[in-house]
Design a protein around this motif. Structure first.
Motif, mmCIF file in Angstrom:
data_model
loop_
_atom_site.group_PDB
_atom_site.id
_atom_site.type_symbol
_atom_site.label_atom_id
_atom_site.label_comp_id
_atom_site.label_asym_id
_atom_site.label_seq_id
_atom_site.Cartn_x
_atom_site.Cartn_y
_atom_site.Cartn_z
ATOM 1 N N TRP A 72 -11.811 -24.563 -63.621
ATOM 2 C CA TRP A 72 -11.490 -25.737 -64.605
ATOM 3 C C TRP A 72 -12.011 -27.042 -64.307
ATOM 4 C CZ3 TRP A 72 -9.039 -21.560 -63.180
ATOM 5 C CH2 TRP A 72 -7.966 -20.517 -64.349
ATOM 6 N N LEU A 73 -12.104 -27.999 -65.000
ATOM 7 C CA LEU A 73 -12.742 -29.222 -65.174
ATOM 8 C C LEU A 73 -11.316 -30.235 -65.374
ATOM 9 C CD1 LEU A 73 -15.325 -30.656 -64.052
ATOM 10 C CD2 LEU A 73 -16.047 -30.934 -66.631
ATOM 11 N N ALA A 74 -11.217 -31.089 -64.704
ATOM 12 C CA ALA A 74 -10.137 -32.176 -64.871
ATOM 13 C C ALA A 74 -10.715 -33.310 -65.536
ATOM 14 C CB ALA A 74 -9.349 -32.260 -63.770
ATOM 15 N N LEU A 75 -10.525 -33.896 -66.748
ATOM 16 C CA LEU A 75 -11.059 -34.787 -67.417
ATOM 17 C C LEU A 75 -9.782 -35.799 -67.951
ATOM 18 C CD1 LEU A 75 -13.702 -33.187 -69.541
ATOM 19 C CD2 LEU A 75 -14.001 -34.294 -67.125
ATOM 20 N N GLY A 76 -9.426 -36.364 -66.927
ATOM 21 C CA GLY A 76 -8.163 -37.184 -67.314
ATOM 22 C C GLY A 76 -6.944 -36.172 -67.612
ATOM 23 N N PRO A 77 -6.255 -36.450 -68.683
ATOM 24 C CA PRO A 77 -5.146 -35.756 -69.118
ATOM 25 C C PRO A 77 -5.452 -34.286 -69.519
ATOM 26 C CG PRO A 77 -5.396 -37.338 -70.596
ATOM 27 C CD PRO A 77 -6.493 -37.655 -69.275
ATOM 28 N N VAL A 78 -6.740 -34.085 -69.834
ATOM 29 C CA VAL A 78 -7.059 -32.800 -70.363
ATOM 30 C C VAL A 78 -8.023 -32.071 -69.224
ATOM 31 C CG1 VAL A 78 -8.722 -31.915 -72.189
ATOM 32 C CG2 VAL A 78 -7.399 -34.158 -72.618
ATOM 33 N N THR A 79 -7.635 -30.659 -69.363
ATOM 34 C CA THR A 79 -8.168 -29.596 -68.401
ATOM 35 C C THR A 79 -8.999 -28.762 -69.424
ATOM 36 O OG1 THR A 79 -6.197 -29.680 -66.901
ATOM 37 C CG2 THR A 79 -7.868 -27.864 -66.710
ATOM 38 N N VAL A 80 -10.309 -28.714 -69.093
ATOM 39 C CA VAL A 80 -11.248 -28.011 -69.748
ATOM 40 C C VAL A 80 -11.835 -26.753 -68.996
ATOM 41 C CG1 VAL A 80 -13.545 -28.045 -71.074
ATOM 42 C CG2 VAL A 80 -12.128 -30.131 -70.971
ATOM 43 N N GLN A 81 -12.116 -25.678 -69.642
ATOM 44 C CA GLN A 81 -12.621 -24.556 -68.819
ATOM 45 C C GLN A 81 -14.109 -24.131 -69.436
ATOM 46 O OE1 GLN A 81 -10.278 -20.990 -68.961
ATOM 47 N NE2 GLN A 81 -11.260 -19.923 -67.642
ATOM 48 N N PRO A 82 -15.087 -24.706 -68.859
ATOM 49 C CA PRO A 82 -16.487 -24.610 -69.349
ATOM 50 C C PRO A 82 -16.826 -23.261 -69.419
ATOM 51 C CG PRO A 82 -16.107 -26.530 -67.691
ATOM 52 C CD PRO A 82 -15.127 -25.740 -67.886
ATOM 53 N N SER A 83 -16.392 -22.497 -68.695
ATOM 54 C CA SER A 83 -16.930 -20.964 -68.734
ATOM 55 C C SER A 83 -16.588 -20.254 -70.109
ATOM 56 C CB SER A 83 -16.303 -20.094 -67.438
ATOM 57 O OG SER A 83 -14.697 -20.145 -67.652
ATOM 58 N N GLU A 84 -15.528 -20.756 -70.803
ATOM 59 C CA GLU A 84 -15.563 -20.242 -72.071
ATOM 60 C C GLU A 84 -16.632 -20.459 -73.047
ATOM 61 O OE1 GLU A 84 -13.161 -18.198 -73.152
ATOM 62 O OE2 GLU A 84 -12.320 -18.109 -71.211
ATOM 63 N N PHE A 85 -16.957 -21.730 -73.017
ATOM 64 C CA PHE A 85 -18.044 -22.066 -73.782
ATOM 65 C C PHE A 85 -19.446 -21.662 -73.330
ATOM 66 C CE2 PHE A 85 -14.916 -25.322 -74.323
ATOM 67 C CZ PHE A 85 -14.680 -25.240 -75.691
ATOM 68 N N LEU A 86 -19.481 -21.453 -72.082
ATOM 69 C CA LEU A 86 -20.822 -20.740 -71.335
ATOM 70 C C LEU A 86 -20.917 -19.429 -72.046
ATOM 71 C CD1 LEU A 86 -22.644 -21.918 -69.235
ATOM 72 C CD2 LEU A 86 -21.408 -20.342 -67.644
ATOM 73 N N LYS A 87 -19.849 -18.779 -72.531
ATOM 74 C CA LYS A 87 -20.111 -17.444 -73.318
ATOM 75 C C LYS A 87 -21.043 -17.431 -74.344
ATOM 76 C CE LYS A 87 -15.645 -15.851 -71.266
ATOM 77 N NZ LYS A 87 -13.936 -15.597 -71.713
ATOM 78 N N LEU A 88 -20.429 -18.526 -75.245
ATOM 79 C CA LEU A 88 -21.208 -18.666 -76.496
ATOM 80 C C LEU A 88 -22.638 -19.109 -76.185
ATOM 81 C CD1 LEU A 88 -21.242 -18.930 -79.332
ATOM 82 C CD2 LEU A 88 -20.348 -21.082 -79.303
ATOM 83 N N ALA A 89 -22.824 -20.194 -75.044
ATOM 84 C CA ALA A 89 -24.003 -20.604 -74.795
ATOM 85 C C ALA A 89 -25.069 -19.546 -74.464
ATOM 86 C CB ALA A 89 -24.005 -21.627 -73.726
ATOM 87 N N LEU A 90 -24.461 -18.583 -73.961
ATOM 88 C CA LEU A 90 -25.350 -17.534 -73.043
ATOM 89 C C LEU A 90 -25.695 -16.749 -74.525
ATOM 90 C CD1 LEU A 90 -26.649 -15.719 -71.035
ATOM 91 C CD2 LEU A 90 -24.200 -14.642 -70.806
ATOM 92 N N ILE A 91 -24.863 -16.462 -75.355
ATOM 93 C CA ILE A 91 -25.284 -15.613 -76.444
ATOM 94 C C ILE A 91 -26.292 -16.269 -77.363
ATOM 95 C CG2 ILE A 91 -24.379 -14.972 -78.894
ATOM 96 C CD1 ILE A 91 -21.519 -14.268 -77.712
ATOM 97 N N ILE A 92 -26.063 -17.452 -77.515
ATOM 98 C CA ILE A 92 -27.298 -18.359 -78.540
ATOM 99 C C ILE A 92 -28.543 -18.296 -77.844
ATOM 100 C CG2 ILE A 92 -27.585 -20.640 -79.622
ATOM 101 C CD1 ILE A 92 -24.689 -20.921 -80.089
ATOM 102 N N LEU A 93 -28.452 -18.696 -76.423
ATOM 103 C CA LEU A 93 -29.550 -18.995 -75.562
ATOM 104 C C LEU A 93 -30.537 -17.370 -75.632
ATOM 105 C CD1 LEU A 93 -31.216 -21.198 -74.614
ATOM 106 C CD2 LEU A 93 -30.139 -20.566 -72.392
#
Length: 410
Positions: A121-142
């Protein structure tokens, strides 16, 4: 001056809406919308119920997830309406680069957050993002872009090197963060992209073999993962009841308590501190308890219809770029749903993967909605091509116009 500016903006909005109406529909597109939106809304309802007992306040997590669901639906629609295949090919490397940068920040910067032993997880202020979820789509498109270009250019080096290098690099990034579940899903995605783009059986089998060997190595080098697998074969629930068997045992009890009709929305017993991650990885247990066997079957049917729609659309596209995207998303969402439900039913060991479109987590929900939006882009492009091919034409000067009846239908 202001009236002219206002008029120009209205004209632009009308033109945009007119462009939206030109997007053709087919049964696959309609089925995706008819299933994805109800699953997201069901997820918002069940997350609200499952998280109502949390210390941060009743319905706080549910309200936040409901907002994520609304944003996800809007995002899915915007992508389907305004993105084209050409634009998708152009932005694919940049989207993948952004996802990789965010994942690197998770692993090697103070912004990275570790939860449950996974640094994911990535803590960006009050928001926590999980980049690995978007990495799935990035891998598919690439991967799809790489396969598409290699087939078009017929270059041996392009046909092999990028697929292996990119795939293993991204999977290793996830393994470094100790997220075996997400790494396994990425492996399935690669297999799906290769299989549905017509890769040779030898290549697909070789990747499966390497992935299986890596998974076995990951299990043997981790006593915790090995114990999870061993716990599947323990028939006495009292063994490791307070540790490894705690979640699996209470998940089964929740399903049994639900019976056929369920206990009713909000009446789950196990969500009261008996089942950790009840709004995330084990949300299906809460669905089965509160909505019963009927509700659980409806969820399964929903994923079945979604799988049918993706396969149906897959049969309409011709280029390997679209095939790779749809095949990858199919294996990702449906495969991950099968894995999640199998974990809840104690068929597989605990892997820590959410139930797509339903489990709590804004990153996972937005990533799935974005992926389905990209699939709809491919479906719209294919349907447009099919309709043009089916239209009989008549020559009028230098123009070629379709023959229409009074209703504007061929």
């Amino acid at each position: 001056m202001s009236s002219k500016l206002t008029g120009a903006r209205i004209d632009a909005a009308v033109a945009a809406v007119s462009g939206i109406k030109k997007r053709p529909l087919n049964r696959g597109i309609i089925a995706i919308w008819a299933v994805a939106v109800p699953l997201m809304m069901l997820g918002a309802l069940m997350v609200t119920s499952a998280s109502a007992t949390q210390a941060e306040g009743a319905f706080a997590s549910g309200a936040r997830h409901f907002l994520y669901a609304l944003v996800a639906i809007v995002l899915m629609g915007l992508v389907a309406m305004f993105v084209t295949i050409t634009l998708l090919r152009k932005i694919a490397p940049w989207f993948a680069l952004l996802a990789v940068i965010l994942q690197l920040l998770v692993l090697f910067s103070p912004l990275g957050v570790t939860i449950g032993g996974n640094r994911n997880w990535l803590a960006l202020g009050p928001v926590t993002v999980q980049p690995s979820e978007f990495l799935k789509l990035a891998l598919i498109i690439l991967l799809s872009l790489s396969i598409y270009q290699s087939h078009r250019n017929k270059t041996v080096v392009q046909n092999n090197a990028p697929i292996w290098i990119v795939s293993f690099a991204l999977i290793i990034m996830i393994v470094i963060g100790h997220d075996q579940g997400t790494a396994s899903v990425l492996g399935l995605i690669v297999i799906g992209c290769l299989y549905f783009t017509g890769a040779s059986g030898k290549r697909v089998a070789s990747f499966i073999g390497v992935g299986a060997a890596a998974a076995v190595l990951g299990v043997l080098t981790s006593s915790n993962r090995l114990d999870r697998i061993k716990s599947l074969f323990i028939t006495d629930n009292s063994v490791d009841y307070a540790t490894l068997n705690w979640q699996p045992t209470h998940a089964i009890w929740a399903i049994a308590n639900g019976g056929v009709n369920g206990t009713g929305i909000g009446n789950s017993i196990v969500k009261w501190a008996w089942l950790p991650a009840s709004e995330n990885d084990y949300i299906f247990a809460i669905i089965a308890e509160e909505l019963g066997l009927i509700g659980a079957i409806c969820v399964l049917l929903g994923y079945g219809v979604l799988a049918w729609a993706l396969i149906w659309i897959l049969g309409t596209v011709r280029d390997n770029f679209s095939r790779g995207i749809i095949g990858g998303v199919l294996v990702w969402i449906i495969g991950q749903a099968i894995v999640n439900i199998a974990v809840v039913l104690r068929i597989l060991p605990v892997l820590g993967v959410p139930l797509p479109l339903i489990s709590a987590g804004g990153s996972a929900l937005l990533a799935c909605a974005l992926a389905l939006g990209v699939v709809l882009v491919c479906a719209h492009e294919a349907e447009t091509r099919i309709r043009k091919e089916r239209l009989p034409t008549q020559k009028v000067g230098d123009a070629s116009l379709p023959k229409l009846n009074k209703r504007g239908v061929v």
